[in-house]
Design a protein around this motif. Sequence first.
Motif, PDB file in Angstrom:
ATOM      1  N   ILE A  65      -4.673  26.579   5.073  1.00 49.77           N
ATOM      2  CA  ILE A  65      -3.892  27.815   5.093  1.00 49.77           C
ATOM      3  C   ILE A  65      -4.791  28.929   4.570  1.00 49.77           C
ATOM      4  N   ALA A  66      -4.492  30.162   4.979  1.00 50.49           N
ATOM      5  CA  ALA A  66      -5.313  31.267   4.475  1.00 50.49           C
ATOM      6  C   ALA A  66      -4.473  32.127   3.540  1.00 50.49           C
ATOM      7  N   LYS A 116       0.867  -1.183   0.000  1.00 53.87           N
ATOM      8  CA  LYS A 116       0.000   0.000   0.000  1.00 53.87           C
ATOM      9  C   LYS A 116       0.902   1.231   0.000  1.00 53.87           C
ATOM     10  N   ILE A 117       0.398   2.290  -0.620  1.00 58.27           N
ATOM     11  CA  ILE A 117       1.210   3.502  -0.693  1.00 58.27           C
ATOM     12  C   ILE A 117       0.583   4.567   0.206  1.00 58.27           C
ATOM     13  N   ASP A 118       1.431   5.195   1.011  1.00 58.74           N
ATOM     14  CA  ASP A 118       0.952   6.316   1.828  1.00 58.74           C
ATOM     15  C   ASP A 118       0.612   7.494   0.931  1.00 58.74           C
ATOM     16  N   PRO A 119      -0.294   8.370   1.390  1.00 58.03           N
ATOM     17  CA  PRO A 119      -0.535   9.596   0.626  1.00 58.03           C
ATOM     18  C   PRO A 119       0.748  10.435   0.567  1.00 58.03           C
ATOM     19  N   PRO A 120       0.806  11.387  -0.341  1.00 58.33           N
ATOM     20  CA  PRO A 120       2.005  12.226  -0.428  1.00 58.33           C
ATOM     21  C   PRO A 120       2.057  13.211   0.739  1.00 58.33           C
ATOM     22  N   MET A 121       3.245  13.699   1.012  1.00 55.35           N
ATOM     23  CA  MET A 121       3.370  14.849   1.931  1.00 55.35           C
ATOM     24  C   MET A 121       2.982  16.094   1.139  1.00 55.35           C
ATOM     25  N   VAL A 122       2.251  16.979   1.815  1.00 53.61           N
ATOM     26  CA  VAL A 122       1.753  18.173   1.130  1.00 53.61           C
ATOM     27  C   VAL A 122       2.267  19.390   1.890  1.00 53.61           C
ATOM     28  N   SER A 123       2.955  20.282   1.203  1.00 57.11           N
ATOM     29  CA  SER A 123       3.327  21.539   1.874  1.00 57.11           C
ATOM     30  C   SER A 123       2.746  22.686   1.052  1.00 57.11           C
ATOM     31  N   VAL A 124       2.122  23.589   1.779  1.00 50.66           N
ATOM     32  CA  VAL A 124       1.366  24.661   1.121  1.00 50.66           C
ATOM     33  C   VAL A 124       1.871  26.010   1.634  1.00 50.66           C
ATOM     34  N   SER A 125       2.051  26.939   0.720  1.00 51.73           N
ATOM     35  CA  SER A 125       2.336  28.316   1.133  1.00 51.73           C
ATOM     36  C   SER A 125       1.388  29.211   0.353  1.00 51.73           C
TER      37      SER A 125
END
Lengths: 152, 215, 204
Positions: free
Chosen positions: B207-208, B106-115
């Motif tokens: 995030i806003a 099984k594959i974990d979801p991706p890491m997500v970084s948002v700015s």
Amino acid sequence: TAGNKIFHLGPCRVSMSTAEIRSGFTAIKANIQARDPIRTLSILSHPHSLHKVKSSDRCCITHHLFNFYVDKVFKHCKTEDSYVNRKISSIANSFLSVRRKLGQCHEQNKCMCGQESAEKFKQILANYEGLNVTSAAMKSLGELDILLDWME
Amino acid sequence: SGELYCSLPNPRNVHFESINMKNVLHWSAPEGTGDGVLYKVKYSVYGVGKWIRKPECRNINRTWCDLSSETSDYEEQYYASVKAFLNGMCSDWMETTRFNPLTDTKIDPPMVSVSSTEKSLSIILTAPEKWKRSPEGESVSLLQVYPGLQYNVSVLNKKTKKRWFFAVSNNTLVVPWLEPGTAYCVSAEIYVTTPLLHSGFSKEYCIATLKDKTA
Amino acid sequence: EDALLPAPQNISILSTNMKHFLTWSPVIVQGETVRYAVEFQGEYEREYANESWIPICECSLITATVCNITEDISATVAYNLRVRADVGTRRSEWGTLKGFFNRITTSLTPPLMKVIADGYHLLVELEDMGPAFQFCVVYWKKGQESRMQQKVVKEVSSVVHLDTMEAGSDYCVKAQTYVEAINRSSSFSQTQCVRAQGGRSMWL
């Protein structure tokens, strides 16, 4: 979703979809592999792994293997389970249409058979003939994911 | 040691649980046996003629055994087997089905970084890494294992409650022309078409966008 | 065995969007319930397996005169299909489809599509037509028909983002389905146009 891919078989590029073969196999994998009690022998992956085949020989080996499955394997895989038989039919018929696409490589003269692929395929046939035909066919069918993983 | 008297009930449901190719053998205790059951584990590479014992999982009382190291070559397929012992009795060896790390993990979801800026979101996606023997070991992204890996990104406007989806092939996404001073929540999933694998969506990263300075 | 029972007639295929149905006319036997059985034969069975036939168990001893054969027509090759009628122990001859059926002939309809303008963002909602389908979505700024852009949508999850729009401008969208397994596309859907924020928002 169904995914047509461009397969790079050495010098040959051919667009085809193995997704339906893959989904047909996944549906019966546990059933088919459970019919193969021999852990110590593989038709496709030992003693020489498909992954060691040179790029230039990929097309020839792929073409040989598709012929091998169509001509030798599927017809000896009849089971008592109608669902499994229907999935085997689906895989076998998909093999025919993929094999037709592989034929394009031949037409483009990009499917040369080198010494290595001849040796590799000879080994596969020797593995196959080392078992009785039903066991060999069922084992080969149970190794379809080895072929697909290598192709993809 | 000589073979013991093997009439102990067998371990049950012997199977691999694999996430990002961390391949752990699991099983359930034999029926009707209380505490004190010990186990030993062996594994074999499909097509190769011998079973190999796993020393770290010899005479263990837990019902799992990490075989990631032994099954790390995903061009091979494997079997594993477990035997139970109790009060001088033992069970039969109970085997897994054939385990293919490439298709059965099984594959974990991706890491997500948002700015964010006033009017845009920048999203960077990172596919999980394949299991490795030690932190110092070489990192292999699942992107290298599954070249056809793609991302499906969901962006939810918390104010309007509208959710958009983006199909992303590389690992960055910029969503311009958004509303200033608005909260957005981003989540992403990985999907591979052949073999067919879906990670499921990650948790949401909210995030806003910055407030409009001119307003 | 008594084969007086007439074989099913008017056997035909209804195939739309990769869903394939075999239909036939009912065999009428006064006061009796007639049941049917369906079998298929792919090119592989014809060429390599002694022309063997494979029963479709979901359509075995059915009273309906239609059978969903989608699951079994799962390769792009020529298939034969046949139907037989049964009443108790009485059994008809097989009625066989005239000519082969290849899924490449399925009729593909344009996708249901809804275009949305959300601020400056152009979005589209497409119906999920199953794993065999992808969508080719074409969009352009009204008046700039020569600069059409295209996006292939594989994973249909509700609202798909296409692009950002210039304020107050009108954008038009049309879509077609594409089935890789048969390498064919549907015709395009009706064009739908919307207007970006910063102008009168209306469907044109």
